[in-house]
Design an enzyme around this catalytic site. Structure first.
Site, PDB file in Angstrom:
ATOM      1  N   TYR A  54       0.856  -1.194   0.000  1.00  0.00           N
ATOM      2  CA  TYR A  54       0.000   0.000   0.000  1.00  0.00           C
ATOM      3  C   TYR A  54       0.885   1.234   0.000  1.00  0.00           C
ATOM      4  O   TYR A  54       1.507   1.557   1.003  1.00  0.00           O
ATOM      5  CB  TYR A  54      -0.912  -0.051   1.227  1.00  0.00           C
ATOM      6  CG  TYR A  54      -1.874   1.096   1.418  1.00  0.00           C
ATOM      7  CD1 TYR A  54      -2.217   1.979   0.400  1.00  0.00           C
ATOM      8  CD2 TYR A  54      -2.478   1.288   2.661  1.00  0.00           C
ATOM      9  CE1 TYR A  54      -3.110   3.012   0.600  1.00  0.00           C
ATOM     10  CE2 TYR A  54      -3.380   2.312   2.884  1.00  0.00           C
ATOM     11  CZ  TYR A  54      -3.693   3.171   1.855  1.00  0.00           C
ATOM     12  OH  TYR A  54      -4.572   4.194   2.073  1.00  0.00           O
ATOM     13  N   LYS A 114      -1.535  -1.493  -3.884  1.00  0.00           N
ATOM     14  CA  LYS A 114      -2.539  -0.430  -3.930  1.00  0.00           C
ATOM     15  C   LYS A 114      -1.773   0.863  -4.151  1.00  0.00           C
ATOM     16  O   LYS A 114      -1.077   1.341  -3.252  1.00  0.00           O
ATOM     17  CB  LYS A 114      -3.348  -0.375  -2.627  1.00  0.00           C
ATOM     18  CG  LYS A 114      -4.348   0.781  -2.573  1.00  0.00           C
ATOM     19  CD  LYS A 114      -5.046   0.851  -1.214  1.00  0.00           C
ATOM     20  CE  LYS A 114      -5.995   2.041  -1.151  1.00  0.00           C
ATOM     21  NZ  LYS A 114      -6.662   2.157   0.170  1.00  0.00           N
TER      22      LYS A 114
END
EC number: 4.3.3.7
Length: 292
Positions: free
Chosen positions: A134, A162
């Site tokens: 992330y 992400k």
């Protein structure tokens, strides 16, 4: 590994006095899966992870997984800015039967790119679960370069990133050289369609809390080759893409959920609720998209 294209970064419901609302979490999780979410990310940014205790995170992982069972993937947000603490939480989450982990770039201590690599490598070695990295430099203070992401993509259980850098060029650089089975998710609702146009897989979404079926329709239209239809849905959703980020996430989406009668509750300090003007803008966007 089948996570799906729309993973909702689920809010953490609290009671009026700020206590963890596990019943609300179970009900919200079931609602989201019934309304377009392929999977749920629990205790991430939108889940107010900085103000959740270790015990609260464990309770959320357990209860959300119980609530949705095998109907949807449950991804546990176990990343912190301590490698050792992240390993401990990741192992506990794995023991609860979650379907994957999301690991945020370490915040505040500003590690080098080599430090980021070693951090994620160590956590990956401590679990058998598939991992989503992330990258959100606006919150962490450190951007994870495409080259670092590509190094990490060679580790067998690091399966996705992400990308919430807002940088389409960076995402493209990853997509050009990553293994074929490495997935790039958008971390920005408004960039879902642009990222998919260059090879991105899907979205880890905030807007899907209130418009999951419309988000799902947009993604399905694009993957079916109906680019114009997908673009029309993107434009339809645009007011929500903006209104749900007019102040710090998850303040606006929690207000929207409350307007729709869904479990959310307040945010925890140091976040505060939306102003009257912000609430009016959120309500207007919900009405414009036919949700209120």
């Amino acid at each position: 590994m089948q996570w799906g294209r729309i993973l909702t970064a689920m809010v953490t419901p609290f009671t009026a006095d700020g206590k963890l609302d596990l019943d609300g979490a179970r009900r919200l999780a079931a609602y989201l899966v019934d309304h377009g979410s392929d999977g749920l990310v629990v205790a991430g940014t939108t889940g107010e992870s900085p103000t959740l205790t270790h015990e609260e995170k464990i309770a959320l992982f357990r209860e959300v997984k119980k609530a949705v069972g095998d109907r949807a993937a449950v991804i546990a947000g176990t990343g912190t800015n301590s490698t050792a603490a992240s390993i401990e939480l990741s192992r506990e989450a794995e023991a609860l039967g979650v379907d994957g982990l999301m690991l945020v770039v370490p915040y505040y201590n500003r590690p080098s790119q080599e430090g980021l690599y070693q951090h994620f490598k160590a956590i990956a070695a401590a679990t058998t679960l598939p991992i989503i990295l992330y990258n959100i430099p606006s919150r962490t203070g450190r951007n994870m370069d495409a080259a670092t992401t590509l190094r990490l993509a060679e580790i067998k259980n690091i399966k996705a990133v992400k990308e919430a850098s807002g940088d389409l060029d960076q995402a493209t650089a990853i997509l050009r050289q990553a293994p074929a089975d490495f997935l790039v998710y958008s971390g920005d609702d408004s960039l879902t369609l642009p990222l998919m146009a260059v090879g991105g897989y899907g979205i880890i979404s905030v807007v899907a809390h209130v418009a999951g079926e419309k988000m799902q329709a947009m993604v399905r239209a694009f993957t079916a080759g109906d680019v114009q239809g997908a673009a029309a849905l993107h434009r339809e959703l645009f007011p929500l893409f903006k209104a749900l980020f007019i102040t710090s996430n998850p303040v606006p989406v929690k207000e929207a959920l409350q307007m729709l009668g869904l479990p959310a509750g307040p945010v925890r300090l140091p976040l505060v609720g939306a102003t009257r003007e912000e609430k009016e803008k959120i309500a207007a966007a919900l009405k414009e998209t036919g949700l209120l």
